[in-house]
Design a protein around this motif. Sequence first.
Motif, short mmCIF file in Angstrom:
data_model
loop_
_atom_site.label_atom_id
_atom_site.label_comp_id
_atom_site.label_asym_id
_atom_site.label_seq_id
_atom_site.Cartn_x
_atom_site.Cartn_y
_atom_site.Cartn_z
N LYS A 1 0.84 -1.21 0.00
CA LYS A 1 0.00 0.00 0.00
C LYS A 1 0.87 1.26 0.00
N GLN A 2 1.95 1.23 0.80
CA GLN A 2 2.85 2.38 0.85
C GLN A 2 3.49 2.61 -0.52
N THR A 3 3.89 1.51 -1.16
CA THR A 3 4.47 1.62 -2.50
C THR A 3 3.48 2.20 -3.49
N GLU A 4 2.21 1.76 -3.37
CA GLU A 4 1.17 2.27 -4.27
C GLU A 4 0.93 3.75 -4.02
N ARG A 5 0.91 4.15 -2.72
CA ARG A 5 0.74 5.57 -2.40
C ARG A 5 1.89 6.39 -2.97
N ARG B 1 3.69 5.66 -5.50
CA ARG B 1 3.56 5.69 -6.96
C ARG B 1 2.55 6.74 -7.40
N LEU B 2 1.40 6.80 -6.68
CA LEU B 2 0.37 7.78 -7.01
C LEU B 2 0.87 9.20 -6.78
N ILE B 3 1.59 9.39 -5.66
CA ILE B 3 2.16 10.71 -5.37
C ILE B 3 3.15 11.11 -6.46
N ALA B 4 3.98 10.16 -6.88
CA ALA B 4 4.96 10.44 -7.93
C ALA B 4 4.27 10.78 -9.25
N GLU B 5 3.18 10.05 -9.55
CA GLU B 5 2.43 10.34 -10.78
C GLU B 5 1.81 11.73 -10.73
N ARG B 6 1.20 12.07 -9.58
CA ARG B 6 0.59 13.40 -9.45
C ARG B 6 1.66 14.49 -9.56
N LYS B 7 2.80 14.26 -8.94
CA LYS B 7 3.89 15.25 -9.01
C LYS B 7 4.38 15.41 -10.45
N ALA B 8 4.50 14.26 -11.14
CA ALA B 8 4.95 14.31 -12.54
C ALA B 8 3.95 15.07 -13.40
N THR B 9 2.64 14.83 -13.15
CA THR B 9 1.60 15.55 -13.90
C THR B 9 1.65 17.04 -13.60
N ARG B 10 1.79 17.36 -12.30
CA ARG B 10 1.87 18.76 -11.89
C ARG B 10 3.10 19.44 -12.50
N ASP B 11 4.22 18.76 -12.46
CA ASP B 11 5.44 19.32 -13.03
C ASP B 11 5.30 19.51 -14.53
N SER B 12 4.61 18.57 -15.18
CA SER B 12 4.42 18.67 -16.62
C SER B 12 3.55 19.87 -16.98
N ILE B 13 2.46 20.07 -16.18
CA ILE B 13 1.58 21.21 -16.41
C ILE B 13 2.33 22.52 -16.19
N GLN B 14 3.10 22.57 -15.09
CA GLN B 14 3.87 23.78 -14.80
C GLN B 14 4.91 24.04 -15.89
N ALA B 15 5.54 22.98 -16.38
CA ALA B 15 6.52 23.16 -17.44
C ALA B 15 5.87 23.68 -18.71
N ALA B 16 4.65 23.15 -19.01
CA ALA B 16 3.93 23.61 -20.21
C ALA B 16 3.54 25.07 -20.07
N LYS B 17 3.05 25.45 -18.88
CA LYS B 17 2.68 26.85 -18.64
C LYS B 17 3.90 27.77 -18.74
N LYS B 18 5.02 27.31 -18.18
CA LYS B 18 6.23 28.11 -18.23
C LYS B 18 6.70 28.28 -19.68
#
Length: 268
Positions: free
Chosen positions: A212-216, A218-235
Amino acid sequence: MRNYVITLCISLFCFGASQAQRSIRLGYVDMNYILENVPEYKEAQAQLDQRVAGWKNEIEKRNKEIDQMKKTLDNERVLLTQELIKEREDEIRFMQNEILEYQQKRFGPEGDLMKQRSILVQPIQDQVFNAVQEIAKARQYDFVLDRSSELVMLYADKKHDISDQILLSIKRSSKRNQINSRTDKQELEETEALTLDQVEEREEREAEANAKQTERERLIAERKATRDSIQAAKKAEFEARRQKLLDERQRRRDSILEARQKIKDSIN
């Protein structure tokens, strides 16, 4: 080994006859399974495998040298005297004998591989033997057999397999040697109070919690990657607009300078 099996069977028969008034209690272990699950053995085995690979590479290297010497001799044979040919052939035979001796030294019945494997396995075997003695006395077993040996076991009920208990005993013994504080000692005492079923249940819970910790994570990493991608696109979009404005401003400035220069040229 065959004589050992025959002797054991005769012993079991005689023991059974003498103990006719009660049933014989038998248990068994799987030595291969135990070794595969002891971390110290796996680490030592990996080191031994690395050494064996080095020995094999050395043999292969020497064989290639001999092959090259043979090839060179064949190519130059017509140019050499019989004395030189014999000298080179003697040198090749000498090197071949050296390789055979090296192979025997490393991989022979009394070679380094057998010796180091014995050194590798012996401490684990001693731990297993001590654990078997302890568990056999506690459970009142008359015999404990090794399923991975040459002894043929046509059927073995899983309930008589004490391999996991042996592993648990070895792990606990290893932890006793690693105690550094009173807290560690207290934790070990609490752990040793658990039965095998309780230990397996706890390990299963820990495995589920880790999953469960590994899955959490993974989800946190995915959300961070998505957020970073959006921020990079906006920048990138902002930088593109900014650069467009700067370019437009520079074009207007150049246009004004060009017009001024034309006026200045026309006056002159």
